[in-house]
Design a protein around this motif. Structure first.
Motif, PDB file in Angstrom:
ATOM      1  N   TRP A 323      36.928   2.879  -5.630  1.00  0.00           N
ATOM      2  CA  TRP A 323      38.278   3.102  -5.600  1.00  0.00           C
ATOM      3  C   TRP A 323      38.787   2.518  -6.864  1.00  0.00           C
ATOM      4  O   TRP A 323      39.347   3.260  -8.093  1.00  0.00           O
ATOM      5  CB  TRP A 323      39.161   2.611  -4.876  1.00  0.00           C
ATOM      6  CG  TRP A 323      40.580   3.232  -4.721  1.00  0.00           C
ATOM      7  CD1 TRP A 323      40.959   4.402  -4.708  1.00  0.00           C
ATOM      8  CD2 TRP A 323      41.871   2.349  -4.811  1.00  0.00           C
ATOM      9  NE1 TRP A 323      42.310   4.482  -4.719  1.00  0.00           N
ATOM     10  CE2 TRP A 323      42.816   3.194  -4.617  1.00  0.00           C
ATOM     11  CE3 TRP A 323      42.159   0.984  -4.842  1.00  0.00           C
ATOM     12  CZ2 TRP A 323      44.339   2.947  -4.683  1.00  0.00           C
ATOM     13  CZ3 TRP A 323      43.438   0.760  -4.703  1.00  0.00           C
ATOM     14  CH2 TRP A 323      44.396   1.508  -4.940  1.00  0.00           C
ATOM     15  N   ASP A 324      38.469   1.268  -7.383  1.00  0.00           N
ATOM     16  CA  ASP A 324      39.001   0.509  -8.568  1.00  0.00           C
ATOM     17  C   ASP A 324      37.795   0.904  -9.654  1.00  0.00           C
ATOM     18  O   ASP A 324      38.338   1.244 -11.035  1.00  0.00           O
ATOM     19  CB  ASP A 324      38.665  -0.944  -8.540  1.00  0.00           C
ATOM     20  CG  ASP A 324      40.162  -1.734  -7.907  1.00  0.00           C
ATOM     21  OD1 ASP A 324      40.906  -0.919  -7.712  1.00  0.00           O
ATOM     22  OD2 ASP A 324      39.831  -2.368  -7.375  1.00  0.00           O
ATOM     23  N   ALA A 325      36.709   0.980  -9.614  1.00  0.00           N
ATOM     24  CA  ALA A 325      35.604   1.351 -10.361  1.00  0.00           C
ATOM     25  C   ALA A 325      35.654   2.841 -11.204  1.00  0.00           C
ATOM     26  O   ALA A 325      35.478   2.973 -12.379  1.00  0.00           O
ATOM     27  CB  ALA A 325      34.090   1.426  -9.934  1.00  0.00           C
ATOM     28  N   GLU A 326      36.162   3.789 -10.347  1.00  0.00           N
ATOM     29  CA  GLU A 326      36.010   5.183 -10.933  1.00  0.00           C
ATOM     30  C   GLU A 326      37.255   5.935 -10.353  1.00  0.00           C
ATOM     31  O   GLU A 326      37.860   6.783 -11.211  1.00  0.00           O
ATOM     32  CB  GLU A 326      34.989   6.023 -10.289  1.00  0.00           C
ATOM     33  CG  GLU A 326      33.679   5.733 -11.196  1.00  0.00           C
ATOM     34  CD  GLU A 326      32.451   6.782 -11.068  1.00  0.00           C
ATOM     35  OE1 GLU A 326      31.413   7.052 -11.891  1.00  0.00           O
ATOM     36  OE2 GLU A 326      32.569   7.551 -10.108  1.00  0.00           O
ATOM     37  N   ILE A 327      37.678   6.105  -9.195  1.00  0.00           N
ATOM     38  CA  ILE A 327      38.518   7.002  -8.611  1.00  0.00           C
ATOM     39  C   ILE A 327      39.923   6.685  -9.215  1.00  0.00           C
ATOM     40  O   ILE A 327      40.385   7.908  -9.535  1.00  0.00           O
ATOM     41  CB  ILE A 327      38.706   6.605  -7.003  1.00  0.00           C
ATOM     42  CG1 ILE A 327      37.502   6.932  -6.154  1.00  0.00           C
ATOM     43  CG2 ILE A 327      39.787   7.808  -6.496  1.00  0.00           C
ATOM     44  CD1 ILE A 327      37.080   6.618  -4.907  1.00  0.00           C
ATOM     45  N   ASN A 328      40.445   5.754  -9.327  1.00  0.00           N
ATOM     46  CA  ASN A 328      41.686   5.503  -9.923  1.00  0.00           C
ATOM     47  C   ASN A 328      41.862   6.011 -11.378  1.00  0.00           C
ATOM     48  O   ASN A 328      42.859   5.961 -12.168  1.00  0.00           O
ATOM     49  CB  ASN A 328      42.397   4.258  -9.646  1.00  0.00           C
ATOM     50  CG  ASN A 328      43.076   4.114  -8.294  1.00  0.00           C
ATOM     51  OD1 ASN A 328      43.419   4.830  -7.794  1.00  0.00           O
ATOM     52  ND2 ASN A 328      43.419   2.905  -8.233  1.00  0.00           N
ATOM     53  N   LYS A 329      40.643   5.999 -12.201  1.00  0.00           N
ATOM     54  CA  LYS A 329      40.326   6.328 -13.436  1.00  0.00           C
ATOM     55  C   LYS A 329      40.109   7.925 -13.818  1.00  0.00           C
ATOM     56  O   LYS A 329      40.402   8.135 -15.064  1.00  0.00           O
ATOM     57  CB  LYS A 329      39.330   5.389 -14.127  1.00  0.00           C
ATOM     58  CG  LYS A 329      39.731   3.901 -14.026  1.00  0.00           C
ATOM     59  CD  LYS A 329      38.156   3.354 -14.750  1.00  0.00           C
ATOM     60  CE  LYS A 329      38.477   1.706 -14.169  1.00  0.00           C
ATOM     61  NZ  LYS A 329      37.308   1.024 -14.592  1.00  0.00           N
TER      62      LYS A 329
END
Length: 411
Positions: A323-329
């Motif tokens: 989530w923090d690493a890719e999804i929200n970006k």
């Protein structure tokens, strides 16, 4: 390697000595003290022997889980006793130094005698995790909780206002040993009467055959009006054992993927499915496992082919670190992400609405329950099954029911 072994042995020896000191201070019956020494030695030998028998070609078995449970049951209480008595020793050394070097009282012993009530406190504190771990292995691992969560979205399509989703995750069927409890949990799932059911990975510990005794039970999960979808978890890839060859590993992986179909779930491998209701639709997106500490196989670009940034999307991604690493970006916004993986470490303290703690929080930013950033949400399921430690303390197995609501979150 030898240095590490010696260091570990020294730590274990120190823990055993402190625990023995506490017992000897409180118990004065010689026979009971000898019995304690014999039992401690036997348990230590059993634990060490069991770990030496671990077979990397087989992986986790019920025997290794029992060994892990026994290890925690023996040493966590003793570690707590050690911390209490070590704190007392710091005080004793300080008091002795004051007497000897400042007050020049050379008639008294340098170290004051160990106080019985401190040992009693240490043993009392140790009893808490001891009893909790026993409870976790006998009752807690099947103490299923249905957790209901309502989430508001301003741009939720009108037809989906009130839409309900049941989420399960981390089944770990190779750990099960009680068909009655599993069937009870399946009944709980069916009782929710949700519109859709989503399974966010880890159907087994390692081997596809682990699920075979439980296929009939999981086939009792009734059809949901808008479908049954799933994704893979890290354990579904067979990475935690040594295989005789790549062909055997590949065959096991094919069989694991087939298991989801055998229990009626549509497995999404970096794919999406559109759910239509009336004139509106939402997308269910499923990626392969992607984790900061694991293979990065999830492909958000591939999984969202044909979808727009504006469309309402629910993403299944097993590992919440995604989530923090890719999804929200990602350029294609994901309104809601559903994950599992952490199990809440199967150990912690939860007081709903007031307090939540687990060692898992020192590894994962999102480890259990609902989290929000800039109007985007992730829900981390605490897991249906159990792994490694054959129990659950404080963090109970979970069946999640999420209701989607249109509008702003109420104050």
């Amino acid at each position: 390697m030898i240095f590490r072994f010696l260091f570990l042995f020294a730590i274990l020896l120190l823990i055993e000595l402190y625990a023995f000191q506490a017992v000897k201070t409180v118990i004065k019956v010689r026979g009971l003290i000898i019995s304690y020494q014999i039992i401690s030695l036997l348990l230590f030998v059993i634990i060490v022997y069991s770990f030496t028998q671990f077979d990397r070609s087989i992986g986790q078995t019920k025997q290794t889980m029992i060994t892990m449970g026994l290890l925690l049951l023996v040493f966590i209480p003793k570690i707590l006793v050690t911390l209490v008595l070590f704190s007392e020793d710091v005080f004793r050394v300080g008091a002795g130094a004051v007497n000897y070097f400042i007050e020049y009282d050379t008639r008294a012993d340098f170290l004051p005698s160990r106080r019985k009530f401190i040992s009693q406190i240490g043993l009392g504190i140790a009893a808490i995790p001891f009893l909790s771990l026993i409870y976790g292995m006998t009752v807690g691992k099947y103490n299923y909780r249905v957790i209901k969560q309502r989430i508001f979205f301003p741009d939720l399509p009108d037809a989906f206002d009130g839409f309900t989703i049941t989420q399960i995750s981390d089944v770990h069927s190779g750990s099960f040993d009680n068909p009655e409890k599993i069937n009870y949990a399946i009944d709980l799932i069916n009782e929710q009467n949700s519109d859709l059911i989503l399974f966010t990975g880890d159907i087994v510990n390692t081997h596809a055959i682990e699920m075979n005794p439980w296929i009939e039970a999981f086939n009792r999960i009734k059809s949901h009006e808008f479908g049954k979808f799933s994704v893979l978890g890290n354990h579904d890839y067979g990475e935690y054992v040594d295989w005789p060859n790549q062909a055997a590993k590949d065959e096991n992986f094919r069989e694991i993927k087939a298991l989801y179909g055998k229990i009626g779930f549509d497995l999404l491998l970096n794919q999406n499915k559109k759910i239509k209701k009336g004139n509106d639709e939402i997308a269910i997106v499923g990626v392969e496992n992607w984790g900061v500490h694991f293979k990065k196989l999830g492909d958000l670009n591939k999984a969202t082919e044909g979808l727009t940034a504006e469309g309402f999307k629910i993403l299944m991604s097993h590992d919440p670190s995604h989530w923090d690493a890719e999804i929200n970006k990602h350029v294609k916004d994901f309104h809601l992400t559903l994950s599992g993986h952490t199990h809440g470490l199967q150990f912690g303290i939860e007081i709903p609405g007031l307090f939540k703690w687990s060692p898992a929080q020192y590894v994962y930013n999102q480890w259990a329950g609902l989290y929000e950033k800039a109007g985007k949400y992730i829900y981390v399921n605490r897991g249906f099954g159990f792994h490694a430690y054959p129990g659950r303390v404080g963090i109970m197995p979970e069946i999640t029911v999420i209701q989607l609501k249109k509008g702003e979150k109420l104050a």
